[in-house]
Design a protein around this motif. Structure first.
Motif, short mmCIF file in Angstrom:
data_model
loop_
_atom_site.label_atom_id
_atom_site.label_comp_id
_atom_site.label_asym_id
_atom_site.label_seq_id
_atom_site.Cartn_x
_atom_site.Cartn_y
_atom_site.Cartn_z
N GLU A 11 0.86 -1.18 0.00
CA GLU A 11 0.00 0.00 0.00
C GLU A 11 0.90 1.22 0.00
O GLU A 11 1.74 1.38 0.88
CB GLU A 11 -0.91 0.01 1.22
CG GLU A 11 -1.93 1.12 1.14
CD GLU A 11 -2.97 1.03 2.22
OE1 GLU A 11 -3.10 2.02 2.98
OE2 GLU A 11 -3.65 -0.01 2.30
N ASN A 13 0.87 5.41 -0.31
CA ASN A 13 0.15 6.68 -0.30
C ASN A 13 1.15 7.79 -0.56
O ASN A 13 2.18 7.87 0.12
CB ASN A 13 -0.53 6.89 1.06
CG ASN A 13 -1.65 5.91 1.28
OD1 ASN A 13 -2.66 5.94 0.60
ND2 ASN A 13 -1.47 4.99 2.22
N GLU A 15 1.40 11.98 -1.03
CA GLU A 15 0.82 13.32 -0.95
C GLU A 15 1.74 14.26 -1.70
O GLU A 15 2.94 14.30 -1.42
CB GLU A 15 0.73 13.80 0.50
CG GLU A 15 -0.61 13.63 1.10
CD GLU A 15 -0.71 14.27 2.49
OE1 GLU A 15 -0.03 15.28 2.77
OE2 GLU A 15 -1.50 13.74 3.27
N ARG A 24 -3.54 13.63 -3.63
CA ARG A 24 -3.26 12.36 -2.93
C ARG A 24 -3.41 11.22 -3.92
O ARG A 24 -4.38 11.15 -4.65
CB ARG A 24 -4.23 12.17 -1.78
CG ARG A 24 -3.96 13.11 -0.63
CD ARG A 24 -4.84 12.77 0.58
NE ARG A 24 -4.46 13.55 1.74
CZ ARG A 24 -4.98 14.73 2.03
NH1 ARG A 24 -5.89 15.27 1.25
NH2 ARG A 24 -4.59 15.37 3.11
N LYS A 26 -3.22 6.91 -4.06
CA LYS A 26 -3.17 5.68 -3.27
C LYS A 26 -3.04 4.49 -4.22
O LYS A 26 -3.79 4.38 -5.18
CB LYS A 26 -4.44 5.55 -2.43
CG LYS A 26 -4.40 4.34 -1.52
CD LYS A 26 -5.61 4.31 -0.59
CE LYS A 26 -5.49 3.11 0.33
NZ LYS A 26 -6.49 3.13 1.38
N SER A 28 -2.73 0.29 -4.10
CA SER A 28 -2.81 -0.96 -3.34
C SER A 28 -2.66 -2.10 -4.34
O SER A 28 -3.53 -2.29 -5.17
CB SER A 28 -4.18 -1.07 -2.67
OG SER A 28 -4.10 -0.83 -1.31
#
Length: 146
Positions: A11, A13, A15, A24, A26, A28
């Motif tokens: 995962e 993330n 920013e 942002r 993301k 996965s």
């Protein structure tokens, strides 16, 4: 040479603060954790909007330097960035028009790994620099587990 490879869930993330705007991202995805000698590698794909994928390789060296390579063949873009805690590094972005030098300043970085069960975190806070100007501030948060 030790070569241990394991399937992991990744995962990521990110920013991005650029031109007064916060974005942002993301990701996965399933990935692969490999240890070769004292370096560790995480490989995974990023699904792109056009249905294609970008391959991402994160390497952590024995001395804690972090390398992030991203290759998106469908868009002819590839980047290689280096991160060393509280240091400036040189990297680049390759486009169909040529190679653009990029720099990073790693404001903060932290790497944690556990072997049983296999899991870890890689956190990087950095400035992206082009032509001696900061073009963005980034927070990179990667978590993986077997």
């Amino acid at each position: 040479m030790e070569n241990n490879s394991f399937d992991v869930n990744v995962e990521l993330n990110i920013e991005t603060f650029q031109s007064g705007e916060l974005t942002r991202t993301k990701i996965s995805e399933p990935g692969k954790f490999t240890q070769m000698g004292k370096s560790i590698y995480l490989r995974f794909n990023e699904s792109l909007e056009n249905g294609d994928k970008a391959s991402i390789l994160v390497k952590v060296t024995e001395d804690g330097e972090i390398h992030v390579k991203r290759v998106a063949k469908s868009t002819n873009l590839s980047s290689l960035l280096y991160f060393t805690h509280q240091e400036h590094n040189s990297g680049h972005l390759e486009t169909e028009y040529g190679v653009m030098p990029l720099g990073t300043f790693t404001k903060d970085s932290k790497v944690e790994f556990k072997s049983n069960p296999l899991s870890g975190k890689i956190n990087i806070d950095y400035d992206l620099i082009y032509d001696n100007n900061v073009i963005g501030n980034y927070k990179f948060r990667l978590i993986f587990s077997a």
